[in-house]
Design a protein around this motif. Structure first.
Motif, PDB file in Angstrom:
ATOM      1  N   SER A 176      41.136   2.206  35.768  1.00 62.55           N
ATOM      2  CA  SER A 176      40.812   3.625  35.669  1.00 62.55           C
ATOM      3  C   SER A 176      39.325   3.905  35.608  1.00 62.55           C
ATOM      4  O   SER A 176      38.894   5.003  35.880  1.00 62.55           O
ATOM      5  CB  SER A 176      41.467   4.214  34.415  1.00 62.55           C
ATOM      6  N   VAL A 177      38.505   2.919  35.219  1.00 61.66           N
ATOM      7  CA  VAL A 177      37.079   3.182  35.027  1.00 61.66           C
ATOM      8  C   VAL A 177      36.227   2.444  36.047  1.00 61.66           C
ATOM      9  O   VAL A 177      35.376   3.025  36.704  1.00 61.66           O
ATOM     10  CB  VAL A 177      36.654   2.784  33.594  1.00 61.66           C
ATOM     11  N   ALA A 178      36.455   1.129  36.214  1.00 61.72           N
ATOM     12  CA  ALA A 178      35.575   0.318  37.050  1.00 61.72           C
ATOM     13  C   ALA A 178      35.885   0.464  38.541  1.00 61.72           C
ATOM     14  O   ALA A 178      34.975   0.621  39.347  1.00 61.72           O
ATOM     15  CB  ALA A 178      35.678  -1.151  36.635  1.00 61.72           C
ATOM     16  N   ILE A 179      37.173   0.386  38.896  1.00 58.15           N
ATOM     17  CA  ILE A 179      37.534   0.387  40.314  1.00 58.15           C
ATOM     18  C   ILE A 179      37.314   1.760  40.946  1.00 58.15           C
ATOM     19  O   ILE A 179      36.807   1.861  42.065  1.00 58.15           O
ATOM     20  CB  ILE A 179      39.006  -0.049  40.494  1.00 58.15           C
ATOM     21  N   LEU A 180      37.651   2.824  40.242  1.00 52.33           N
ATOM     22  CA  LEU A 180      37.651   4.160  40.851  1.00 52.33           C
ATOM     23  C   LEU A 180      36.267   4.595  41.338  1.00 52.33           C
ATOM     24  O   LEU A 180      36.136   5.044  42.476  1.00 52.33           O
ATOM     25  CB  LEU A 180      38.231   5.177  39.855  1.00 52.33           C
ATOM     26  N   PRO A 181      35.176   4.488  40.535  1.00 52.80           N
ATOM     27  CA  PRO A 181      33.865   4.899  41.061  1.00 52.80           C
ATOM     28  C   PRO A 181      33.447   4.080  42.281  1.00 52.80           C
ATOM     29  O   PRO A 181      32.916   4.618  43.248  1.00 52.80           O
ATOM     30  CB  PRO A 181      32.928   4.674  39.870  1.00 52.80           C
ATOM     31  N   ASN A 182      33.687   2.758  42.230  1.00 49.11           N
ATOM     32  CA  ASN A 182      33.345   1.922  43.370  1.00 49.11           C
ATOM     33  C   ASN A 182      34.190   2.286  44.587  1.00 49.11           C
ATOM     34  O   ASN A 182      33.695   2.341  45.721  1.00 49.11           O
ATOM     35  CB  ASN A 182      33.559   0.450  43.003  1.00 49.11           C
ATOM     36  N   PHE A 183      35.467   2.564  44.369  1.00 50.19           N
ATOM     37  CA  PHE A 183      36.346   2.981  45.457  1.00 50.19           C
ATOM     38  C   PHE A 183      35.870   4.290  46.075  1.00 50.19           C
ATOM     39  O   PHE A 183      35.876   4.455  47.298  1.00 50.19           O
ATOM     40  CB  PHE A 183      37.774   3.134  44.925  1.00 50.19           C
ATOM     41  N   LYS A 184      35.434   5.210  45.234  1.00 50.62           N
ATOM     42  CA  LYS A 184      34.947   6.501  45.726  1.00 50.62           C
ATOM     43  C   LYS A 184      33.727   6.313  46.615  1.00 50.62           C
ATOM     44  O   LYS A 184      33.627   6.905  47.701  1.00 50.62           O
ATOM     45  CB  LYS A 184      34.625   7.400  44.538  1.00 50.62           C
ATOM     46  N   ALA A 185      32.769   5.455  46.179  1.00 46.09           N
ATOM     47  CA  ALA A 185      31.570   5.218  46.980  1.00 46.09           C
ATOM     48  C   ALA A 185      31.923   4.534  48.298  1.00 46.09           C
ATOM     49  O   ALA A 185      31.406   4.908  49.363  1.00 46.09           O
ATOM     50  CB  ALA A 185      30.590   4.358  46.187  1.00 46.09           C
ATOM     51  N   GLU A 186      32.831   3.539  48.257  1.00 47.55           N
ATOM     52  CA  GLU A 186      33.226   2.847  49.485  1.00 47.55           C
ATOM     53  C   GLU A 186      33.956   3.779  50.441  1.00 47.55           C
ATOM     54  O   GLU A 186      33.809   3.668  51.661  1.00 47.55           O
ATOM     55  CB  GLU A 186      34.127   1.656  49.134  1.00 47.55           C
ATOM     56  N   ALA A 187      34.743   4.707  49.904  1.00 52.25           N
ATOM     57  CA  ALA A 187      35.469   5.659  50.763  1.00 52.25           C
ATOM     58  C   ALA A 187      34.497   6.596  51.480  1.00 52.25           C
ATOM     59  O   ALA A 187      34.676   6.907  52.659  1.00 52.25           O
ATOM     60  CB  ALA A 187      36.455   6.461  49.919  1.00 52.25           C
ATOM     61  N   ILE A 188      33.452   7.061  50.788  1.00 48.12           N
ATOM     62  CA  ILE A 188      32.459   7.935  51.428  1.00 48.12           C
ATOM     63  C   ILE A 188      31.725   7.160  52.521  1.00 48.12           C
ATOM     64  O   ILE A 188      31.465   7.675  53.620  1.00 48.12           O
ATOM     65  CB  ILE A 188      31.475   8.466  50.371  1.00 48.12           C
ATOM     66  N   THR A 189      31.389   5.879  52.236  1.00 46.57           N
ATOM     67  CA  THR A 189      30.742   5.046  53.254  1.00 46.57           C
ATOM     68  C   THR A 189      31.661   4.856  54.463  1.00 46.57           C
ATOM     69  O   THR A 189      31.228   4.905  55.614  1.00 46.57           O
ATOM     70  CB  THR A 189      30.396   3.672  52.655  1.00 46.57           C
ATOM     71  N   PHE A 190      32.939   4.657  54.200  1.00 46.97           N
ATOM     72  CA  PHE A 190      33.927   4.505  55.281  1.00 46.97           C
ATOM     73  C   PHE A 190      33.946   5.736  56.184  1.00 46.97           C
ATOM     74  O   PHE A 190      33.956   5.616  57.414  1.00 46.97           O
ATOM     75  CB  PHE A 190      35.299   4.272  54.658  1.00 46.97           C
ATOM     76  N   MET A 191      33.933   6.927  55.593  1.00 50.63           N
ATOM     77  CA  MET A 191      33.973   8.157  56.398  1.00 50.63           C
ATOM     78  C   MET A 191      32.693   8.297  57.221  1.00 50.63           C
ATOM     79  O   MET A 191      32.719   8.743  58.371  1.00 50.63           O
ATOM     80  CB  MET A 191      34.158   9.366  55.474  1.00 50.63           C
TER      81      MET A 191
END
Length: 643
Positions: free
Chosen positions: A103-118
């Motif tokens: 809930s804390v570590a994965i989500l912020p990193n996932f959010k940044a990677e998703a923006i990079t993906f787009m």
């Protein structure tokens, strides 16, 4: 002493009452918090699925998902995770049951990677690194070689040295063949001509190496070959320049092949498979584990109402025998006194109807039969008059005056025949009003009828005069669009319909905002039979409702497969109830204070022949669709066992 004892007992009672009350309040609050957390987990799982589907769609169809839309979904996901953590703190009174890593570590990193993906998915240069190599480095070298050879051929006189001309033409042909093989390499990488791109690439790469060697040899021969005097003086070092351009092209070609054969040849797909999807799986696993930890295992007490119905077999048998005897006696009487005279009269009337004007209708003995013959002429005159009215009633909806299902099917059959004959495209739209039952329940059926009339009017204003709008019953409408040319025309019509229904409708000084769900089936893509095409549109409409209503959805083969599976499951479940395949397991409920058995929880399971035991998860939705009689039979079976 007695007074003191009374006071002590009263105090003990008050303290015990307050303790029990506070404990119950805390217990109830925790149960409510768990329910909220359970709902929140389900919402988060759906949000993760929606984000994953959006990314997959972006890979298949770049630009289909806006970057702002994905950012909004990520922000909502992050906010709901925080709310879930708060709910868990309330429900458990301690740290959340889900690990902080999820809930804390994965989500912020996932959010940044998703923006990079787009960002990568929206930029072809970033999405395909090899594109930049081709456009920036290889294309200029190739253009230099082509332009130089074309200029030499153009400036060469017709009476030039034949050997020199042949060398120039061969060099140009070799380079064109090399470029053609290179294009096939790129096409094979994108799986245009082969299911296995690497096999096609290896074959073409070998050919390119051969052509590069031939090109180098050809340029060396041209450098040694004497230039014809008829040809204008060539620029100094022209062959060396061509050799340099070919060598540089080969160097960048190797870099390009290295990029195309690496796992990052398509960067957005690499990011999705190696970074984003594993993180989504990890968050989904955490949520699933949390849902299992929060599952409420308290059973529901089942109170059965036993209602025994006595069947009097002997009475039914006697009643049946008496009825049969009466029918036989009545038959002989009617045959002699009524049926035979009526048959003679009917035969005469059929002859008259066939055009035999000389037929003589016998005079029946019974007064009733004579009256029938006299009334026939009057009836024949009235039949033609009423036939037209009955035809209209049989083919139109009496409320909205629109065509009904019968007329729609007739027109749809005719439209399909015309479409097959002239190679045309037609569409069938199935429309169902969302939440129509609320209006009926709130203002009554008269208000609901007014709403249906207004919806029919708006549909008629939206459609072409050649289109058919039919009311199938209740709040269901069907629309036939003939000769639409392309599938996108049906989509535009669906959008116009939804837009026309957005304006509020006033009924009895009440404003209603009506929405609809629309399913679309296309001929010849989906089906060529009218009933099947209407069924396909109906299935697509239910999919539109399932996805959130107030939208349209095209039919696909997957929808038909799901509907078929659901139908088969319903049929099997009905047969299972009749065959006593549904059985009960009883789980005891014990009072923790007295250690006494106070009740039992009945758990329903399905044991089909030669199959494993099924839990309610596999058939609970089908159970809700069972007939009331079958569900009643299950209750009676349980009551009989308990009794």
């Amino acid at each position: 002493m007695a007074l003191s004892l009374v006071v002590v007992l009263i105090l003990v009672a008050i303290i015990g009452y307050r303790f029990v009350s506070q404990t119950s309040d805390v217990h109830i609050e925790r149960i409510a918090s768990r329910d909220v957390a359970q709902q929140r987990v389900g919402k988060l799982q759906r949000q993760l699925q929606k984000i994953e589907q959006g990314m997959a769609l972006q890979i298949i169809e770049p630009g289909s998902v806006a970057k702002s839309e994905l950012q909004l979904m990520l922000e909502v996901l992050e906010r709901d995770f925080k709310k879930l953590d708060n709910d868990l703190l309330v429900s458990t009174g301690e740290q959340p049951l889900m690990s902080g890593e999820t809930s804390v570590a994965i989500l912020p990193n996932f959010k940044a990677e998703a923006i990079t993906f787009m960002h990568v998915a929206d930029n072809n240069m970033l999405r395909f690194p090899s594109t930049y190599i081709m456009q920036a480095y290889m294309q200029p070298r190739s253009r230099t070689i082509n332009d130089t050879l074309d200029r030499l051929i153009f400036e060469m006189p017709k009476n030039s040295d034949q050997e020199f001309m042949r060398l120039i033409y061969e060099t140009q042909h070799i380079w064109q063949q090399l470029l053609a093989e290179f294009r096939l390499v790129v096409a094979n990488r994108f799986s245009v001509f082969a299911d296995n791109p690497r096999e096609g690439m290896q074959a073409r790469t070998h050919n390119i190496e051969i052509y590069l060697e031939q090109m180098r040899t050809q340029l060396l021969r041209l450098e040694k070959e004497k230039v014809p005097e008829s040809l204008q003086p060539l620029p100094d070092g022209i062959w060396q320049q061509l050799q340099t351009s070919a060598q540089e092209w080969q160097q960048y070609y190797k870099e390009l092949m290295s990029s195309l054969t690496s796992s990052k040849w398509r960067l957005d797909l690499y990011q999705f498979n190696t970074i984003l999807q594993p993180q989504i799986r990890k968050m989904e696993e955490g949520l699933s584990q949390l849902r299992a930890n929060l599952a409420d295992q308290a059973g529901r007490d089942i109170t059965g109402l036993t209602k025994v119905t006595g069947r009097l077999a002997l009475a039914i048998l006697v009643s049946s025998l008496i009825g049969i005897a009466l029918i036989i006696g009545a038959y002989f009487y009617l045959n002699v006194r009524v049926l035979k005279p009526m048959s003679e009269t009917a035969q005469a009337l059929r002859q008259e109807a066939s055009g035999d004007s000389e037929v003589v209708i016998p005079v029946p003995k019974l007064q009733e039969t004579r009256d029938l013959v006299e009334a026939f002429d009057e009836m024949r005159n009235q039949v033609l008059k009423r036939e037209r009215g009955l035809d209209h009633l049989a083919h139109h909806d009496p409320l909205t005056k629109l065509p009904n299902r019968l007329l729609l099917k007739d027109r749809l059959d005719h439209a399909l025949e015309m479409a097959k004959r002239h190679d045309q495209v037609l569409a069938c739209l199935f429309l169902d009003l969302d939440n129509f039952k609320q209006i009926n329940d709130t203002l009554g059926h008269l208000a609901g009828d007014e709403l249906l009339i207004e919806v029919a009017r708006r549909l008629q204003e939206t459609m072409r005069s050649s289109d058919t709008i039919a009311r199938l019953g209740g709040d269901e409408f069907a629309i036939l669009l003939e000769d639409i040319g392309q599938k996108v025309f049906a989509e535009k019509i669906a959008q116009k319909i939804l837009k026309s229904l957005r304006q509020f409708i006033v009924i009895d000084d009440h404003q209603f905002h009506v929405t609809a769900s629309i399913g679309i089936a296309i001929f010849p893509d989906d089906d060529s039979i009218s009933d099947d095409l209407l069924r396909d549109a109906d299935a697509a409409m239910y999919e539109a409702k399932r996805l959130g209503k107030n939208d349209y959805h095209f039919f696909s083969v997957e929808l038909l497969q799901l509907a078929t599976q659901k139908l088969k499951l319903d049929q099997r479940l009905r047969q299972a109830v009749k065959n006593k395949e549904l059985i009960y397991y009883y789980q005891p409920i014990v009072d923790a204070r007295t250690n006494r058995l106070i009740a039992a929880e009945a758990l329903l399971r399905w044991k089909a022949p030669e199959e494993a035991l099924k839990s309610p998860v596999d058939f609970i939705e089908a159970m809700k669709r069972l007939d009331l009689d079958l569900r009643k039979q299950l209750t009676l079976d349980l009551a009989a066992q308990v009794n």
